[in-house]
Motif scaffolding. Structure first.
Motif, short mmCIF file in Angstrom:
data_model
loop_
_atom_site.label_atom_id
_atom_site.label_comp_id
_atom_site.label_asym_id
_atom_site.label_seq_id
_atom_site.Cartn_x
_atom_site.Cartn_y
_atom_site.Cartn_z
N GLN A 158 0.83 -1.20 0.00
CA GLN A 158 0.00 0.00 0.00
C GLN A 158 0.87 1.26 0.00
O GLN A 158 0.41 2.33 -0.39
CB GLN A 158 -0.92 0.00 1.22
CG GLN A 158 -2.02 -1.05 1.17
CD GLN A 158 -3.05 -0.78 0.10
OE1 GLN A 158 -3.42 0.37 -0.14
NE2 GLN A 158 -3.52 -1.83 -0.55
N LYS A 161 1.00 2.66 -3.47
CA LYS A 161 -0.24 3.37 -3.82
C LYS A 161 -0.25 4.76 -3.21
O LYS A 161 -0.55 5.76 -3.89
CB LYS A 161 -1.45 2.57 -3.34
CG LYS A 161 -2.78 3.28 -3.51
CD LYS A 161 -3.92 2.48 -2.93
CE LYS A 161 -5.27 3.19 -3.09
NZ LYS A 161 -5.31 4.49 -2.41
N LEU A 208 -0.82 0.07 -8.00
CA LEU A 208 -0.79 -1.06 -7.08
C LEU A 208 -1.22 -2.35 -7.79
O LEU A 208 -0.59 -3.40 -7.61
CB LEU A 208 -1.70 -0.78 -5.89
CG LEU A 208 -1.74 -1.86 -4.81
CD1 LEU A 208 -0.34 -2.10 -4.22
CD2 LEU A 208 -2.71 -1.50 -3.71
#
Length: 332
Positions: A158, A161, A208
Motif C-alpha cells: 500500500q 499506492k 498497485l
C-alpha cells in the motif's frame, strides 16, 4: 536489448533509497560503532563507517543473505500474507546477486509448534510479537534454503499506492497487454484488471494493481520487474521536488517510515546501495524454485478450510534437494 538492472532488494531498497534522500542531513553525522541485537538474541558489535568520508572502508568477505518480503496491506482480504518471498544472496567477491523465489503456498511446520501452515502466513501469525514478528519466517526460510539470513526487508505494498497518489501519478511504459479476469477483489471476489501496452499514466490504485499482477510466465520475477518500473518512476518524481514541496516531502517520509520494516540501518542501506546500483543485469542470477521438480501440489485441511498447498516431492519438511540446488548455484 541491454539487460535492465533488476530490483536487488525488491520494492524495499528503492523505497528506502527515497527515504535516504530526506534523511541525508542525519547521514553526515559520523557513527563508528553500532550495537546490534541479532535474531539469535546475541549482542554483536559492528564497525560501520560511512564510506564516503572514511579513509578505509570496511570489507565484506562472506556473502550476505537478505529475506525480501512484500504483503498487499490494508484493504485486502489477507493484508499480512507475504505473497512475495525472495531470498537474495549478495556475493561481493563475485559481484553477483543470486535471487531465489520461494513458493508462498509451501506447507511448513510452524517453528516451535506442532501445527502446519503456509509459508506466507508465518509473518501474519507473529505480527503482534514486537521485535520478533519475523523470527519464524527467518528461521523457516533458513531451513528451506540452507542459507543464514542476515537481514530482512518487509514492504506493505500500500506504500506504493500512497506515494503515487501523493505525487499525482506516474508515467509507465507497459511492455505487454495485461488482462487478468481473476484479480483479487473485495470480500473474496474477483475483478478484471486490464491495461494496454504503451505509455500509461497510472494513479495509486492502478499502480498497485500493476505491481501485484502475478499471472504471467515469469511469475514473481515479472512482478518484481514491474515494481522496479513504478519505483524508478517514483524516484524521478521525488528528485524533482523543490523546497516549497515540503508538505509532499513530509507525507512521503511518513508513508515510507510507517510501512517499511527492516533491521538495516540507514548507514547500511546507503552502503549496500552504493555496492548494488551499478551491478550489471547479467550478474543477477534469478531462480524460480517452482520451475524445477522440487515440489508437488495438493490439498490439505488448514483449520476448517480445504487449502491448496505445495510440498517438497521428497516429503513434507524435506528440503535436502532444494538446499543442494541452491548451494550448487551459488558456488558456480
Amino acid at each position: 536489448m541491454k539487460p535492465k538492472i533488476t530490483p536487488i532488494i525488491v520494492t524495499a531498497l528503492l523505497l528506502a533509497g527515497l527515504l535516504l534522500i530526506w534523511q541525508w542531513p542525519n547521514l553526515n553525522r559520523p557513527r563508528i560503532l553500532e550495537i546490534k541485537k541479532s535474531t539469535q538474541d546475541k549482542i554483536t558489535w559492528e564497525f560501520d563507517p560511512p564510506g564516503f568520508f572514511w579513509p578505509i572502508a570496511a570489507t565484506k568477505k562472506e556473502p550476505e543473505n537478505f529475506l525480501l518480503l512484500g504483503a498487499p496491506g490494508q484493504g485486502n482480504n489477507a493484508p499480512d500474507l507475504t505473497d512475495t518471498i525472495l531470498v537474495a544472496s549478495f556475493d561481493t567477491d563475485k559481484n553477483k546477486i543470486f535471487l531465489f523465489s520461494l513458493p508462498r503456498d509451501l506447507l511448513v511446520s510452524i517453528p516451535d509448534q506442532e501445527n502446519y501452515t503456509k509459508l506466507n502466513a508465518l509473518y501474519a501469525f507473529n505480527k503482534k510479537n514486537a521485535n520478533q514478528e519475523f523470527n519464524s519466517l527467518i528461521k523457516k526460510t533458513g531451513e528451506i534454503t540452507g542459507l543464514k539470513i542476515h537481514h530482512y526487508i518487509f514492504v506493505d505494498l500500500q506504500t506504493v499506492k500512497n506515494v503515487v497518489d501523493i505525487l499525482g501519478g506516474v508515467n509507465i511504459l507497459v511492455q505487454k497487454d495485461i488482462i487478468d479476469e481473476k484479480f483479487p477483489g473485495p470480500n473474496n471476489s474477483f475483478q478484471t484488471f486490464q491495461i494496454r501496452a504503451g505509455w500509461r499514466y497510472l494513479d495509486g490504485s492502478e499502480a498497485l494493481k500493476y505491481i501485484r499482477f502475478r499471472h504471467s510466465a515469469g511469475g514473481d520475477f515479472d512482478r518484481i520487474a514491474r515494481q522496479q518500473e513504478v519505483l524508478q518512476a517514483l524516484k524521478q518524481k521525488v528528485l524533482t521536488l523543490n523546497f516549497w514541496d515540503l508538505k509532499k516531502v513530509l507525507e512521503i517520509y511518513q508513508t515510507l517510515s510507517a510501512n517499511i520494516k527492516t533491521d538495516l540501518s540507514l548507514w547500511q542501506i546507503q552502503n549496500y546501495w552504493q555496492d548494488l546500483k551499478g551491478l550489471p543485469g547479467e550478474n543477477i542470477i534469478r531462480n524460480e524454485l517452482t520451475s524445477h521438480d522440487f515440489f508437488a501440489s495438493g490439498q490439505i485441511l488448514l483449520g476448517d478450510e480445504l487449502a491448496s498447498i505445495i510440498k517438497p516431492t521428497a516429503g513434507i519438511e524435506n528440503y535436502g534437494e532444494i538446499r543442494n540446488y541452491i548451494a550448487d548455484i551459488i558456488s558456480n
